[in-house]
Write an enzyme that holds these catalytic residues in place. Structure first.
Site, PDB file in Angstrom:
ATOM      1  N   ARG A  61      10.183   1.347   4.590  1.00 29.29           N
ATOM      2  CA  ARG A  61       9.962   1.758   5.969  1.00 29.29           C
ATOM      3  C   ARG A  61      10.920   1.037   6.904  1.00 29.29           C
ATOM      4  O   ARG A  61      11.438  -0.018   6.578  1.00 29.29           O
ATOM      5  CB  ARG A  61       8.522   1.455   6.397  1.00 29.29           C
ATOM      6  CG  ARG A  61       7.479   2.346   5.767  1.00 29.29           C
ATOM      7  CD  ARG A  61       6.083   1.981   6.236  1.00 29.29           C
ATOM      8  NE  ARG A  61       5.758   0.596   5.953  1.00 29.29           N
ATOM      9  CZ  ARG A  61       5.782  -0.392   6.834  1.00 29.29           C
ATOM     10  NH1 ARG A  61       6.078  -0.163   8.101  1.00 29.29           N
ATOM     11  NH2 ARG A  61       5.478  -1.616   6.478  1.00 29.29           N
ATOM     12  N   LYS A 203       2.551   6.367   6.078  1.00 26.08           N
ATOM     13  CA  LYS A 203       2.176   5.350   7.044  1.00 26.08           C
ATOM     14  C   LYS A 203       2.174   5.896   8.474  1.00 26.08           C
ATOM     15  O   LYS A 203       1.530   5.330   9.353  1.00 26.08           O
ATOM     16  CB  LYS A 203       3.099   4.126   6.913  1.00 26.08           C
ATOM     17  CG  LYS A 203       2.775   3.278   5.665  1.00 26.08           C
ATOM     18  CD  LYS A 203       1.345   2.730   5.682  1.00 26.08           C
ATOM     19  CE  LYS A 203       1.112   1.473   4.880  1.00 26.08           C
ATOM     20  NZ  LYS A 203       0.727   1.641   3.494  1.00 26.08           N
ATOM     21  N   HIS A 223      -6.600  -1.387   6.162  1.00 28.85           N
ATOM     22  CA  HIS A 223      -5.486  -1.370   5.215  1.00 28.85           C
ATOM     23  C   HIS A 223      -5.983  -2.078   3.955  1.00 28.85           C
ATOM     24  O   HIS A 223      -5.786  -3.271   3.776  1.00 28.85           O
ATOM     25  CB  HIS A 223      -4.281  -2.098   5.812  1.00 28.85           C
ATOM     26  CG  HIS A 223      -3.035  -1.964   5.005  1.00 28.85           C
ATOM     27  ND1 HIS A 223      -2.070  -2.953   4.942  1.00 28.85           N
ATOM     28  CD2 HIS A 223      -2.575  -0.953   4.236  1.00 28.85           C
ATOM     29  CE1 HIS A 223      -1.089  -2.550   4.158  1.00 28.85           C
ATOM     30  NE2 HIS A 223      -1.371  -1.346   3.712  1.00 28.85           N
ATOM     31  N   SER A 241       1.587  -5.866   2.017  1.00 34.59           N
ATOM     32  CA  SER A 241       2.356  -5.263   0.923  1.00 34.59           C
ATOM     33  C   SER A 241       2.635  -6.282  -0.182  1.00 34.59           C
ATOM     34  O   SER A 241       3.020  -7.417   0.099  1.00 34.59           O
ATOM     35  CB  SER A 241       3.663  -4.716   1.480  1.00 34.59           C
ATOM     36  OG  SER A 241       4.339  -4.025   0.476  1.00 34.59           O
ATOM     37  N   LYS A 245      -3.278  -4.861  -3.735  1.00 32.29           N
ATOM     38  CA  LYS A 245      -4.294  -3.836  -3.438  1.00 32.29           C
ATOM     39  C   LYS A 245      -4.334  -2.764  -4.539  1.00 32.29           C
ATOM     40  O   LYS A 245      -5.384  -2.462  -5.089  1.00 32.29           O
ATOM     41  CB  LYS A 245      -4.010  -3.156  -2.088  1.00 32.29           C
ATOM     42  CG  LYS A 245      -4.215  -4.036  -0.885  1.00 32.29           C
ATOM     43  CD  LYS A 245      -4.005  -3.272   0.422  1.00 32.29           C
ATOM     44  CE  LYS A 245      -2.622  -2.678   0.587  1.00 32.29           C
ATOM     45  NZ  LYS A 245      -1.529  -3.665   0.616  1.00 32.29           N
ATOM     46  N   THR A 246      -3.167  -2.210  -4.825  1.00 33.50           N
ATOM     47  CA  THR A 246      -3.114  -1.113  -5.800  1.00 33.50           C
ATOM     48  C   THR A 246      -3.425  -1.627  -7.201  1.00 33.50           C
ATOM     49  O   THR A 246      -4.240  -1.053  -7.927  1.00 33.50           O
ATOM     50  CB  THR A 246      -1.732  -0.431  -5.748  1.00 33.50           C
ATOM     51  OG1 THR A 246      -1.530   0.080  -4.436  1.00 33.50           O
ATOM     52  CG2 THR A 246      -1.641   0.711  -6.750  1.00 33.50           C
ATOM     53  N   ASP A 260      -5.154   2.259  -0.724  1.00 36.82           N
ATOM     54  CA  ASP A 260      -4.395   1.718   0.419  1.00 36.82           C
ATOM     55  C   ASP A 260      -5.032   1.862   1.806  1.00 36.82           C
ATOM     56  O   ASP A 260      -4.829   1.002   2.642  1.00 36.82           O
ATOM     57  CB  ASP A 260      -3.010   2.362   0.439  1.00 36.82           C
ATOM     58  CG  ASP A 260      -1.999   1.559   1.232  1.00 36.82           C
ATOM     59  OD1 ASP A 260      -1.906   0.345   1.004  1.00 36.82           O
ATOM     60  OD2 ASP A 260      -1.312   2.138   2.091  1.00 36.82           O
ATOM     61  N   ARG A 325       8.835   2.853  -6.679  1.00 37.65           N
ATOM     62  CA  ARG A 325       7.465   3.354  -6.482  1.00 37.65           C
ATOM     63  C   ARG A 325       7.194   4.625  -7.280  1.00 37.65           C
ATOM     64  O   ARG A 325       8.109   5.350  -7.632  1.00 37.65           O
ATOM     65  CB  ARG A 325       7.254   3.716  -5.013  1.00 37.65           C
ATOM     66  CG  ARG A 325       7.296   2.561  -4.046  1.00 37.65           C
ATOM     67  CD  ARG A 325       5.903   2.010  -3.798  1.00 37.65           C
ATOM     68  NE  ARG A 325       5.937   0.975  -2.783  1.00 37.65           N
ATOM     69  CZ  ARG A 325       4.840   0.433  -2.268  1.00 37.65           C
ATOM     70  NH1 ARG A 325       3.637   0.824  -2.650  1.00 37.65           N
ATOM     71  NH2 ARG A 325       4.931  -0.518  -1.371  1.00 37.65           N
TER      72      ARG A 325
HETATM   73  P1  ATP Z   1       1.540  -1.990  -0.813  1.00 41.51           P
HETATM   74  O1  ATP Z   1       0.756  -2.138   0.467  1.00 41.51           O
HETATM   75  O2  ATP Z   1       3.010  -2.149  -0.588  1.00 41.51           O
HETATM   76  O3  ATP Z   1       1.190  -0.746  -1.568  1.00 41.51           O
HETATM   77  P2  ATP Z   1      -0.129  -3.571  -2.666  1.00 41.51           P
HETATM   78  O4  ATP Z   1      -1.004  -4.551  -1.968  1.00 41.51           O
HETATM   79  O5  ATP Z   1      -0.754  -2.317  -3.159  1.00 41.51           O
HETATM   80  O6  ATP Z   1       1.167  -3.282  -1.749  1.00 41.51           O
HETATM   81  P3  ATP Z   1       0.614  -3.923  -5.400  1.00 41.51           P
HETATM   82  O7  ATP Z   1       1.356  -2.632  -5.509  1.00 41.51           O
HETATM   83  O8  ATP Z   1      -0.713  -3.994  -6.056  1.00 41.51           O
HETATM   84  O9  ATP Z   1       0.518  -4.362  -3.883  1.00 41.51           O
HETATM   85  O10 ATP Z   1       1.588  -5.065  -5.913  1.00 41.51           O
HETATM   86  C1  ATP Z   1       1.238  -6.262  -6.543  1.00 41.51           C
HETATM   87  C2  ATP Z   1       2.388  -6.610  -7.474  1.00 41.51           C
HETATM   88  O11 ATP Z   1       2.284  -7.933  -7.940  1.00 41.51           O
HETATM   89  C3  ATP Z   1       2.388  -5.718  -8.706  1.00 41.51           C
HETATM   90  O12 ATP Z   1       3.718  -5.434  -9.027  1.00 41.51           O
HETATM   91  C4  ATP Z   1       1.716  -6.606  -9.758  1.00 41.51           C
HETATM   92  O13 ATP Z   1       2.128  -6.295 -11.059  1.00 41.51           O
HETATM   93  C5  ATP Z   1       2.226  -7.989  -9.362  1.00 41.51           C
HETATM   94  N1  ATP Z   1       1.363  -9.122  -9.736  1.00 41.51           N
HETATM   95  C6  ATP Z   1       1.742 -10.185 -10.480  1.00 41.51           C
HETATM   96  N2  ATP Z   1       0.746 -11.081 -10.615  1.00 41.51           N
HETATM   97  C7  ATP Z   1      -0.305 -10.603  -9.933  1.00 41.51           C
HETATM   98  C8  ATP Z   1      -1.644 -11.092  -9.698  1.00 41.51           C
HETATM   99  N3  ATP Z   1      -2.060 -12.260 -10.185  1.00 41.51           N
HETATM  100  N4  ATP Z   1      -2.471 -10.315  -8.955  1.00 41.51           N
HETATM  101  C9  ATP Z   1      -2.046  -9.159  -8.446  1.00 41.51           C
HETATM  102  N5  ATP Z   1      -0.796  -8.651  -8.621  1.00 41.51           N
HETATM  103  C10 ATP Z   1       0.067  -9.349  -9.362  1.00 41.51           C
HETATM  104 MN    MN Z   2      -0.403  -0.309  -2.758  1.00 44.95          MN
END
Ligand code: ATP
Ligand code: MN
Length: 534
Positions: A61, A203, A223, A241, A245-246, A260, A325
């Site tokens: 973004r 977004k 969020h 980010s 979360k995901t 999300d 992604r």
């Molecule tokens: P966005 O808002 O950009 O979608 P998000 O909060 O959904 O971000 P994730 O896509 O879940 O974030 O990214 C977390 C990243 O960190 C993943 O690539 C995951 O494999 C990695 N990771 C490594 N260790 C951990 C951990 N202990 N807990 C969570 N995620 C981890």
């Molecule tokens: Mn996510």
């Protein structure tokens, strides 16, 4: 019998100003969009059947190029700041005309009608018009898909118009540079020019819902990701980010509500979206099986590289961007809840990726501490991947989503506070970031440990365990978590240099305190009292 083709009426197209196009593809299936993308030479079919595309100049973004039209609706309601940048209405009209002329001159364009908000009481009807078939596939994956009956009666509330190939003249259009995302609440339209990053559409809709729902409908926007256990207990995971979360909401033992964006009503939570947008960097089948198996026909993969001479994705290659992604519809996750609506949350997790290695991997927060953390919205990411970058980059983003919040953060914080009081929710802070030292010395905590800590909290196994009070941040840190080595629960114990830890902890506490100063006037004395000790 011939299959009736779904079409959009001439009248509707004229209203949009799109009469010139030879071909308007309306409500194409994912399969048609995949083929259209390959036909125009913009995609590669990966070995799993997923379609891979490049989003072009922008792979993320552009918050500095996102504008909100300042008009009689927004002038006194929107909290104007670095994320809500005002633009005059006359520029909206100039850009709108430019985009329509540009798309009108294209031999073909794609139009899709879809919804946001799984709870029918709050549904938003969206018509998205795209220059590229793959942006349209993204919309199919990420928003809710109307059935034929719903389509017959479809009346768009909002329009999203995407023209990644159009370069704006900044001076003429009142923008910063050649790309922009412009939101008009009066004309109920989002214009996206010059950027092909698909996340801008997602977004953009999130941003408008973050105005409409809390301000007009008394629904708290969040969020966060959300899932629900076998016993019907809902959990939500807030975080900026990259905090998890995901990843953490995709849990084989729980049903996924969404990854999300959610709303919290009087009787529960609902997903705004109809799909997931997961990161691919360093993805492994073993650690994240749900996401891995979703990369199949219908899914849209962005900005990845392949192993040489193959169409097999190299998940470890971040040479185009670290923000690789995949988008896919929710039902690509085998245990997705349908419809995506759950009950009132029983547990709230605040996820932070603390690259300083200071915060404990899990802590229980009091209501005051929860409010303090929510308003702070802290994470510290690794600054970048360039050689020599060793210092983490702290981010404080109110409500874990400042770039998407049109109103003052205090408005949302107050709503959350009321809901937490009313429903007696457990709140946890989870550090998915560094342990054993800061970035450069320690390492990121194992995903399996984070999962074990979350499961223990959800299963009520941390309700009666002994806790230690963190001397600086003052939240209660469990001394024992099933399946997790005891020694990693207190971060100080994982650092070899204890003095270095104390110093970093004080430093981070100082960052919290100075960040909070801007909210001090609006925050209650109780919330202020939950600040860390510097
Ligand atoms: P966005 O808002 O950009 O979608 P998000 O909060 O959904 O971000 P994730 O896509 O879940 O974030 O990214 C977390 C990243 O960190 C993943 O690539 C995951 O494999 C990695 N990771 C490594 N260790 C951990 C951990 N202990 N807990 C969570 N995620 C981890
Ligand atoms: Mn996510």
């Amino acid at each position: 019998m011939s299959v009736p083709t779904i079409s959009i009426s001439k009248q509707e197209l004229l209203k949009l100003g799109l009469k010139k196009n030879e071909s308007v593809h309306y409500q194409s299936t994912p399969e048609e969009l995949l083929k259209d993308t390959l036909r125009i030479g913009e995609g590669i079919l990966t070995n799993t059947g997923a379609l891979s595309i490049n989003t072009g100049e922008f792979t993320g973004r552009c918050p500095n190029d996102k504008f909100t039209v300042k008009d009689e609706i927004t002038a006194d309601t929107v909290h104007w700041n670095n994320f809500n940048i005002p633009i005059e209405e006359k520029y909206f009209h100039i850009i709108h005309k430019k985009i329509m002329d540009y798309l009108g001159g294209k031999p073909e364009i794609w139009v899709r009608d879809c919804y946001a908000c799984a709870d029918p009481r709050y549904r938003l009807s969206i018509r998205i018009i795209t220059e590229k078939p793959w942006t349209n596939l993204f919309a199919y994956n990420m928003f809710l898909r109307p059935d034929e009956e719903e389509l017959d009666e479809f009346k768009p509330d909002w329009h999203v118009i995407c023209a990644p190939g159009l370069r704006l003249d900044a001076k003429e259009c009142g923008t910063r540079q050649h790309n922009a995302a412009v939101i008009s609440f009066k004309h109920k339209t989002i214009l996206i020019a010059g950027s092909g990053y698909t996340g801008e559409t997602k977004k953009g809709i999130f941003t408008i819902l973050n105005y409409i729902l809390p301000y007009e409908k008394d629904v708290l926007n969040m969020h966060c990701s959300a899932n629900v256990g076998e016993g019907g207990d809902t959990a939500i995971f807030f975080g900026l980010s990259g905090t998890g979360k995901t990843t953490l909401s995709a849990d084989a033992n729980r049903k996924l509500i969404g990854d999300d964006e959610h709303g919290w009503t009087d009787d529960g939570v609902f997903n705004f979206e109809g799909g997931c947008y997961a990161k691919l960097i360093n993805l492994s089948e073993e650690k994240e099986p749900e996401i891995y198996q979703a990369i199949r026909r219908g899914a849209l993969v962005e900005n990845v590289k392949f192993f040489e001479g193959t169409n097999k994705i190299n998940f470890d290659d971040g040479s185009i961007t670290e923000n690789t992604r995949v988008s896919y519809p929710l039902d690509f996750i085998s245990n997705a809840l349908q419809p995506s609506i759950g009950g009132t949350p029983k547990n709230i997790f605040f996820l932070t990726c603390d690259a300083y290695g200071v915060l404990p991997p899990i802590a229980r927060l009091t209501k005051r501490q929860a409010m303090y953390q929510y308003v702070s919205g802290y994470t510290a990411k690794v600054a970048g991947t360039e050689a020599g970058v060793t210092e983490p980059k702290p981010t404080f983003s109110a409500c874990f989503g400042a770039p998407f919040l049109p109103l003052h953060p205090g408005f949302y914080a107050e709503m959350l506070g009321k809901k937490m009081e009313e429903h007696n929710v457990n709140v946890w802070l989870i550090n998915t970031g560094w342990t054993g030292g800061p970035y450069g010395k320690g390492h990121r905590i194992k995903l399996s440990f984070t999962r074990a800590m979350i499961s223990a909290a959800l299963d009520g196994k941390l309700n009666n365990v002994e806790t230690t009070v963190d001397p600086v941040f003052r939240f209660a840190v469990p001394s024992e978590v099933p399946g997790v080595p005891k020694e990693i629960l207190i971060p100080r114990n994982t650092w070899t240099d204890k003095e270095a830890y104390d110093e970093k902890a004080r430093y981070l506490a100082g960052l919290f305190v100075s960040n909070f100063e801007k909210y001090a006037s609006g925050a209650s004395a109780e919330t202020m009292a939950a600040a860390p000790k510097v």
